[in-house]
Design an enzyme around this catalytic site. Structure first.
Site, PDB file in Angstrom:
ATOM      1  N   LYS B  71       7.977  21.850  71.694  1.00 51.73           N
ATOM      2  CA  LYS B  71       8.068  20.662  70.765  1.00 51.73           C
ATOM      3  C   LYS B  71       9.113  19.656  71.397  1.00 51.73           C
ATOM      4  O   LYS B  71      10.263  20.502  71.834  1.00 51.73           O
ATOM      5  CB  LYS B  71       8.231  20.963  69.656  1.00 51.73           C
ATOM      6  CG  LYS B  71       7.950  20.135  68.508  1.00 51.73           C
ATOM      7  CD  LYS B  71       8.105  21.000  67.115  1.00 51.73           C
ATOM      8  CE  LYS B  71       8.214  19.934  65.934  1.00 51.73           C
ATOM      9  NZ  LYS B  71       8.192  20.600  64.805  1.00 51.73           N
ATOM     10  N   SER B 146       4.642  19.076  61.641  1.00 49.53           N
ATOM     11  CA  SER B 146       5.221  18.179  62.617  1.00 49.53           C
ATOM     12  C   SER B 146       5.032  18.431  63.934  1.00 49.53           C
ATOM     13  O   SER B 146       5.100  17.917  64.940  1.00 49.53           O
ATOM     14  CB  SER B 146       6.670  17.997  62.269  1.00 49.53           C
ATOM     15  OG  SER B 146       7.295  19.059  62.443  1.00 49.53           O
ATOM     16  N   SER B 170       5.772  23.123  59.144  1.00 51.27           N
ATOM     17  CA  SER B 170       5.339  22.296  60.371  1.00 51.27           C
ATOM     18  C   SER B 170       4.777  23.065  61.734  1.00 51.27           C
ATOM     19  O   SER B 170       4.471  22.590  62.657  1.00 51.27           O
ATOM     20  CB  SER B 170       6.538  21.628  61.107  1.00 51.27           C
ATOM     21  OG  SER B 170       6.647  20.618  60.235  1.00 51.27           O
TER      22      SER B 170
END
Lengths: 96, 481
Positions: B71, B146, B170
């Site tokens: 990420k 997310s 997330s």
């Protein structure tokens, strides 16, 4: 409504950014929801309850030995600054 | 195409003398570029670095030579790290996050940095600087957030694992939407050094994989004490893979009815009930449990206030001066003001404003401290349940991934809010929690959610492993959407 807008604009300023008039309706909506959240929590009895700052009472907090480690060079430290001069970050004059 | 292998499968192949790892990576990057056009999941593809890493890999350890994605909120030395924010669009870290160093030591090969909600604040990936991430099972739907990019790249079979971060859900929410395994361990189990923070008392490092064994491998590699993160635990790390056991006879599983009773969709309900039956069939003792309804309703308010407040404080450092997207100004204050006005999207500004509101001296007791007190009540209630139960089972959410044009603001109160927002219980209490694919509705994957006691990752893995072994969703991926 104008009072709320003024308050929210000031709050944005205190958070060190500005918000445009276009951004205001969504902000007001979210502010109202946030205040609903606050209000709801007020309905819960927390007399004699201590705040919980972390998920559980941390059993080990520690400070490492005070030895120099993980050093970064001056060049590295300045690498991401957009304005530098003589190995220093350049900003506008504070005293004019 | 051969690139959809699991970690263990690929490890075995890489050890064969006649396996051409270079050709494998050539195909992998072809697929990565193709999927990027479809899914928009990458911020940066790190092809050159991956080939360099591959040359050094000895394929001895399980993760050596295995491709993975980070990420874009993990600091990577010399590689742009944007956290999908305009504020950090040119930021090139001078150090690695601790977990990145650990994966480098294993010889894993980073193939790219993935898209996310700006600064990890969101559940849809709609605030990402590079735009929305599409779901590999249906490109008219979102991958979730997310950690949407990481979820989509594991679910499309590009990589066998990816790291995400989880502050409210997330990792687990996008894992559920994309039909892969998503896990975050106990708070403190993995160092967060070098992870761009959101809310420090809720943030976790975690991962996506396509099966539970792979998850055990990744988490075992990342877990452990790190002196650079003073919240990281000194507890010894168990051998999760070696101890993986699908015999869960006698294990006590509590079905949190306060959540599962909120399911509206009949097919989701049927699926959830079928999972309960399967667990019973495996010999687990499955019983209904509840939590007081006022505490259930308090989950989202408590989380929202704490998360926004901590985020506002954490991101006060983003001033455009030391690093970040600096804008002109006549004074230092003006530079900061203009940089932050320019650098943050309206989604993030709203959250910062409300966080600042909760932290203001005159409001702190009424808002932030109050939320922390209710947090204690919620956590104590969960801990009471864990006196009698090993694992808490809930549905992973209300249903399948929403259509791109039907995204609902997470904050909006509606009838399903408790069901939709309850995954953050695991963040409030720091519990190990896993989303496991459990079925399909309208051709889209759905999942169940398992939460264990703190530092009992193994129990969660074992229950997930037992279920996975009798379900049909192990190693699934989709390139059809």
């Amino acid at each position: 409504m104008t009072e709320m807008k003024t308050m929210l604009k000031q709050l944005a300023r205190d958070t060190m950014f500005d918000i445009s008039d276009d951004e205001m309706p969504a902000l007001i909506e979210e502010y109202n929801m946030f205040m609903n959240h606050v209000q709801f929590l007020e309905s819960i009895d927390t007399q004699d309850v201590e705040p919980l700052a972390f998920p559980y009472e941390v059993e080990t907090t520690f400070l490492r030995e005070d030895e120099v480690s993980h050093i970064i060079s001056r060049e590295d430290a300045l690498k991401n600054a957009k304005s530098i001069q003589d190995y220093q970050i350049k900003v506008p004059k504070v005293v004019k | 195409m051969m690139i959809q292998y699991s970690i263990e499968e690929l490890h075995q192949l890489l050890q064969l003398n006649d396996f051409d790892s270079k050709m494998y990576y050539d195909e992998l990057f072809q697929e990565a570029e193709f999927q990027q056009k479809k899914l928009n999941a990458f911020v940066t593809i790190t092809k050159e670095k991956a080939y360099k890493d591959l040359k050094k890999a000895d394929f001895i350890s399980l993760l050596s030579g295995i491709p993975y994605v980070l990420k874009d909120n993990y600091n990577t030395k010399g590689i742009r790290t944007t956290a999908s924010s305009l504020m950090l669009e040119d930021y090139i870290p001078i150090y690695n996050a601790h977990v990145v160093d650990l994966l480098n030591q294993q010889g894993s090969c980073l193939i790219g940095k993935s898209s996310m909600d700006e600064l990890a604040m969101g559940g849809t990936n709609q605030s990402a600087l590079t735009g929305i991430v599409y779901n590999p099972w249906d490109r008219t739907r979102i991958a979730g957030g997310s950690s949407g990019g990481s979820a989509a790249l594991v679910a499309s079979g590009v990589v066998p694992f990816a790291l995400g971060s989880d502050t409210g859900d997330s990792i687990r929410k996008p894992a559920g939407y994309c039909g892969v395994v998503g896990f975050k361990p106990t708070w403190g189990r993995i160092s967060r050094y070098g992870l761009i923070p959101y809310a420090s008392s809720l943030d976790h490092v975690g991962a996506f994989t396509r099966n539970v064994r792979d998850m055990a491998i990744v988490i075992e590699t990342l877990a452990g004490h790190d002196e650079k993160d003073m919240t990281s635990s000194i507890r010894e790390v168990p051998h999760y893979l070696e101890n993986l056991n699908d015999n869960i006879k006698g294990l006590k599983i509590g079905v949190l009815k306060s959540i599962s009773d909120e399911i509206i969709d009949i097919e989701v309900k049927e699926n959830f009930d079928s999972i309960i039956c399967k667990l019973q069939g495996l010999g687990a003792v499955v019983e209904d449990i509840t939590m007081p309804s006022n505490l259930m309703k308090a989950i989202l308010p408590t989380y929202t206030i704490i998360a926004n407040a901590e985020a506002t404080s954490n991101h006060a450092c983003l001033d455009g001066i030391k690093y970040g997207n600096r804008q002109d100004g006549e004074t230092i204050d003006e530079i900061i003001l203009h940089s932050r006005t320019h650098g943050f999207s309206h989604y993030i500004k709203r959250r910062f404003i409300l966080g600042n509101l909760a932290l203001a001296t005159e409001n702190q007791e009424r808002m932030f401290k109050k939320a922390q007190k209710v947090r204690r009540l919620i956590v104590e209630e969960l801990n009471r349940i864990y006196e009698d139960y090993d694992v808490i089972l809930t549905p992973n959410g209300r249903g399948i991934a929403p259509k791109v044009n039907e995204i609902v603001n997470n904050y909006l109160y509606d009838d399903h809010v408790i069901l939709e927002s309850h995954l953050c219980l695991a963040n409030l209490a720091g519990l190990p929690a896993l989303s496991l694919p459990s079925g399909f509705v309208d051709g889209m994957p759905i999942s169940v959610h398992l939460m264990g006691r703190i530092f009992e990752e193994q129990t969660v893995f074992n229950v997930a492993y037992a279920l996975e072994n009798i379900l049909d969703f192990k190693n699934q991926y989709s390139r059809e959407g």
